[in-house]
Scaffold this motif. Structure first.
Motif, short mmCIF file in Angstrom:
data_model
loop_
_atom_site.label_atom_id
_atom_site.label_comp_id
_atom_site.label_asym_id
_atom_site.label_seq_id
_atom_site.Cartn_x
_atom_site.Cartn_y
_atom_site.Cartn_z
N LEU A 38 -2.37 4.54 -5.16
CA LEU A 38 -1.64 5.89 -5.38
C LEU A 38 -1.57 6.71 -6.77
O LEU A 38 -1.22 7.63 -6.96
CB LEU A 38 -0.01 5.20 -5.47
CG LEU A 38 -0.05 4.60 -3.36
CD1 LEU A 38 1.41 4.00 -3.86
CD2 LEU A 38 0.67 6.15 -2.98
N ARG A 39 -2.46 6.18 -7.55
CA ARG A 39 -2.34 6.68 -8.51
C ARG A 39 -3.16 7.70 -9.16
O ARG A 39 -3.40 8.82 -9.65
CB ARG A 39 -3.09 5.44 -9.54
CG ARG A 39 -2.06 4.26 -10.44
CD ARG A 39 -2.54 3.10 -10.63
NE ARG A 39 -1.24 2.63 -11.03
CZ ARG A 39 -1.97 0.73 -11.34
NH1 ARG A 39 -2.85 1.04 -11.82
NH2 ARG A 39 0.05 0.31 -11.64
N ALA A 40 -3.93 7.46 -7.46
CA ALA A 40 -5.75 8.65 -7.73
C ALA A 40 -5.97 10.21 -7.17
O ALA A 40 -3.80 10.07 -6.66
CB ALA A 40 -7.01 8.29 -6.73
N ARG A 92 -2.51 0.40 -4.77
CA ARG A 92 -2.19 0.86 -6.08
C ARG A 92 -3.18 2.06 -6.96
O ARG A 92 -2.57 3.05 -7.06
CB ARG A 92 -1.72 -0.16 -6.86
CG ARG A 92 -0.58 -0.86 -7.28
CD ARG A 92 -0.02 -1.90 -7.84
NE ARG A 92 0.74 -3.19 -7.63
CZ ARG A 92 0.52 -4.06 -7.23
NH1 ARG A 92 -0.31 -4.61 -7.21
NH2 ARG A 92 1.90 -5.12 -6.90
N GLN A 93 -4.55 1.26 -6.34
CA GLN A 93 -5.39 2.51 -7.42
C GLN A 93 -5.33 3.55 -6.11
O GLN A 93 -4.94 4.83 -6.97
CB GLN A 93 -6.70 1.60 -7.17
CG GLN A 93 -7.03 0.71 -8.51
CD GLN A 93 -8.17 0.18 -8.12
OE1 GLN A 93 -8.96 0.07 -6.70
NE2 GLN A 93 -8.52 -1.03 -8.77
#
Length: 99
Positions: free
Chosen positions: A97-99, A94-95
């Protein structure tokens, strides 16, 4: 101090109006409905049995040599596992994908 009523999104439905008894078919209609149900069951079963018997004696449509060759190709390309299975880290994914 009076307690506050919490805000909620739960709604209660009122009970249904007087429930009517389920209607039953007329006395003379019941045997006819049973006969129709029996007829359709018999018809479908006969069709399934006939289709199965028709297929029983037929030769296979596929080429056995082709299937053996395909199986050899698949088995030749399979790799043995080098180590244990990888553990999927959903938080890290998830991290990323957010970055």
């Amino acid at each position: 101090m009076s307690p506050t009523i919490p805000v909620t999104n739960v709604y209660y439905l009122s009970p249904p109006a007087a429930a009517e008894a389920p209607t039953t078919p007329a006395y003379k209609l019941r045997p006819r409905l049973r006969l129709l149900a029996f007829w359709w069951r018999l018809r479908l079963t006969t069709r399934e049995v006939a289709a199965t018997l028709r297929r029983f004696g037929r030769p296979a449509d596929v080429d056995a040599a082709y299937l053996e060759q395909r199986a050899d190709l698949i088995l030749a390309t399979m790799r043995p596992a080098v180590g244990p299975a990888q553990i999927i880290d959903f938080a890290a994914a998830r991290q990323r994908l957010r970055a």
